[in-house]
Scaffold this motif. Sequence first.
Motif, PDB file in Angstrom:
ATOM      1  N   UNK A   1      93.483  41.539  27.698  1.00 39.87           N
ATOM      2  CA  UNK A   1      94.860  41.104  27.840  1.00 39.87           C
ATOM      3  C   UNK A   1      94.991  40.020  28.903  1.00 39.87           C
ATOM      4  N   UNK A   2      94.217  40.128  29.964  1.00 37.82           N
ATOM      5  CA  UNK A   2      94.301  39.130  31.038  1.00 37.82           C
ATOM      6  C   UNK A   2      93.831  37.769  30.560  1.00 37.82           C
ATOM      7  N   UNK A   3      92.843  37.754  29.638  1.00 38.11           N
ATOM      8  CA  UNK A   3      92.354  36.468  29.156  1.00 38.11           C
ATOM      9  C   UNK A   3      93.410  35.718  28.352  1.00 38.11           C
ATOM     10  N   UNK A   4      94.256  36.460  27.635  1.00 37.61           N
ATOM     11  CA  UNK A   4      95.341  35.815  26.882  1.00 37.61           C
ATOM     12  C   UNK A   4      96.405  35.256  27.825  1.00 37.61           C
ATOM     13  N   UNK A   5      96.660  35.960  28.913  1.00 35.41           N
ATOM     14  CA  UNK A   5      97.624  35.473  29.897  1.00 35.41           C
ATOM     15  C   UNK A   5      97.096  34.208  30.581  1.00 35.41           C
ATOM     16  N   UNK A   6      95.797  34.207  30.925  1.00 37.07           N
ATOM     17  CA  UNK A   6      95.203  33.015  31.530  1.00 37.07           C
ATOM     18  C   UNK A   6      95.208  31.848  30.555  1.00 37.07           C
ATOM     19  N   UNK A   7      94.918  32.121  29.302  1.00 38.49           N
ATOM     20  CA  UNK A   7      94.928  31.085  28.277  1.00 38.49           C
ATOM     21  C   UNK A   7      96.323  30.479  28.128  1.00 38.49           C
ATOM     22  N   UNK A   8      97.326  31.332  28.028  1.00 38.01           N
ATOM     23  CA  UNK A   8      98.705  30.850  27.883  1.00 38.01           C
ATOM     24  C   UNK A   8      99.179  30.069  29.090  1.00 38.01           C
ATOM     25  N   UNK A   9      98.877  30.573  30.279  1.00 37.65           N
ATOM     26  CA  UNK A   9      99.299  29.882  31.497  1.00 37.65           C
ATOM     27  C   UNK A   9      98.550  28.554  31.648  1.00 37.65           C
ATOM     28  N   UNK A  10      97.275  28.547  31.279  1.00 35.02           N
ATOM     29  CA  UNK A  10      96.499  27.315  31.331  1.00 35.02           C
ATOM     30  C   UNK A  10      97.065  26.254  30.399  1.00 35.02           C
ATOM     31  N   UNK A  11      97.413  26.655  29.188  1.00 37.41           N
ATOM     32  CA  UNK A  11      98.010  25.713  28.235  1.00 37.41           C
ATOM     33  C   UNK A  11      99.347  25.183  28.739  1.00 37.41           C
ATOM     34  N   UNK A  12     100.137  26.066  29.322  1.00 38.00           N
ATOM     35  CA  UNK A  12     101.429  25.653  29.881  1.00 38.00           C
ATOM     36  C   UNK A  12     101.240  24.629  31.003  1.00 38.00           C
ATOM     37  N   UNK A  13     100.270  24.869  31.864  1.00 40.32           N
ATOM     38  CA  UNK A  13     100.005  23.929  32.955  1.00 40.32           C
ATOM     39  C   UNK A  13      99.509  22.585  32.431  1.00 40.32           C
ATOM     40  N   UNK A  14      98.681  22.607  31.391  1.00 40.32           N
ATOM     41  CA  UNK A  14      98.195  21.352  30.819  1.00 40.32           C
ATOM     42  C   UNK A  14      99.347  20.537  30.255  1.00 40.32           C
ATOM     43  N   UNK A  53      95.179  23.566  34.898  1.00 36.80           N
ATOM     44  CA  UNK A  53      95.379  24.230  33.618  1.00 36.80           C
ATOM     45  C   UNK A  53      94.101  24.259  32.803  1.00 36.80           C
ATOM     46  N   UNK A  54      93.347  23.167  32.815  1.00 38.51           N
ATOM     47  CA  UNK A  54      92.071  23.126  32.103  1.00 38.51           C
ATOM     48  C   UNK A  54      91.073  24.106  32.711  1.00 38.51           C
ATOM     49  N   UNK A  55      91.078  24.214  34.033  1.00 31.01           N
ATOM     50  CA  UNK A  55      90.192  25.171  34.692  1.00 31.01           C
ATOM     51  C   UNK A  55      90.553  26.603  34.286  1.00 31.01           C
ATOM     52  N   UNK A  56      91.850  26.918  34.244  1.00 36.87           N
ATOM     53  CA  UNK A  56      92.264  28.253  33.796  1.00 36.87           C
ATOM     54  C   UNK A  56      91.891  28.490  32.344  1.00 36.87           C
ATOM     55  N   UNK A  57      92.042  27.482  31.528  1.00 40.09           N
ATOM     56  CA  UNK A  57      91.686  27.594  30.122  1.00 40.09           C
ATOM     57  C   UNK A  57      90.194  27.893  29.966  1.00 40.09           C
ATOM     58  N   UNK A  58      89.358  27.169  30.694  1.00 40.75           N
ATOM     59  CA  UNK A  58      87.918  27.403  30.631  1.00 40.75           C
ATOM     60  C   UNK A  58      87.546  28.759  31.212  1.00 40.75           C
ATOM     61  N   UNK A  59      88.239  29.155  32.270  1.00 39.32           N
ATOM     62  CA  UNK A  59      87.969  30.451  32.890  1.00 39.32           C
ATOM     63  C   UNK A  59      88.350  31.592  31.947  1.00 39.32           C
ATOM     64  N   UNK A  60      89.429  31.415  31.199  1.00 39.21           N
ATOM     65  CA  UNK A  60      89.850  32.457  30.267  1.00 39.21           C
ATOM     66  C   UNK A  60      88.852  32.615  29.124  1.00 39.21           C
ATOM     67  N   UNK A  61      88.128  31.569  28.799  1.00 38.25           N
ATOM     68  CA  UNK A  61      87.139  31.634  27.713  1.00 38.25           C
ATOM     69  C   UNK A  61      85.876  32.380  28.145  1.00 38.25           C
ATOM     70  N   UNK A  62      85.668  32.563  29.432  1.00 38.59           N
ATOM     71  CA  UNK A  62      84.485  33.250  29.936  1.00 38.59           C
ATOM     72  C   UNK A  62      84.580  34.761  29.770  1.00 38.59           C
ATOM     73  N   UNK A  63      85.780  35.288  29.624  1.00 36.54           N
ATOM     74  CA  UNK A  63      85.956  36.740  29.500  1.00 36.54           C
ATOM     75  C   UNK A  63      85.637  37.214  28.117  1.00 36.54           C
TER      76      UNK A  63
END
Length: 63
Positions: A1-14, A53-63
Amino acid sequence: MAEKALLGFGLLLIVAGLIWAAQGSGFFPYPAKSFMIYPRPWIVGGALTAACGMALLLWSRRY
């Protein structure tokens, strides 16, 4: 669930960062009377926001 939140927040920041950078550079002058149109600090701030945002997006893909 946390990875989806990081993905969404990363996209929003981008998206927000790209809009800020576009307004600061004058490529996206909307609304016409905005204080964000043409001041250079918005380009830098937008680019940094998009990079975070890109860093969060990449970090969310690691989970």
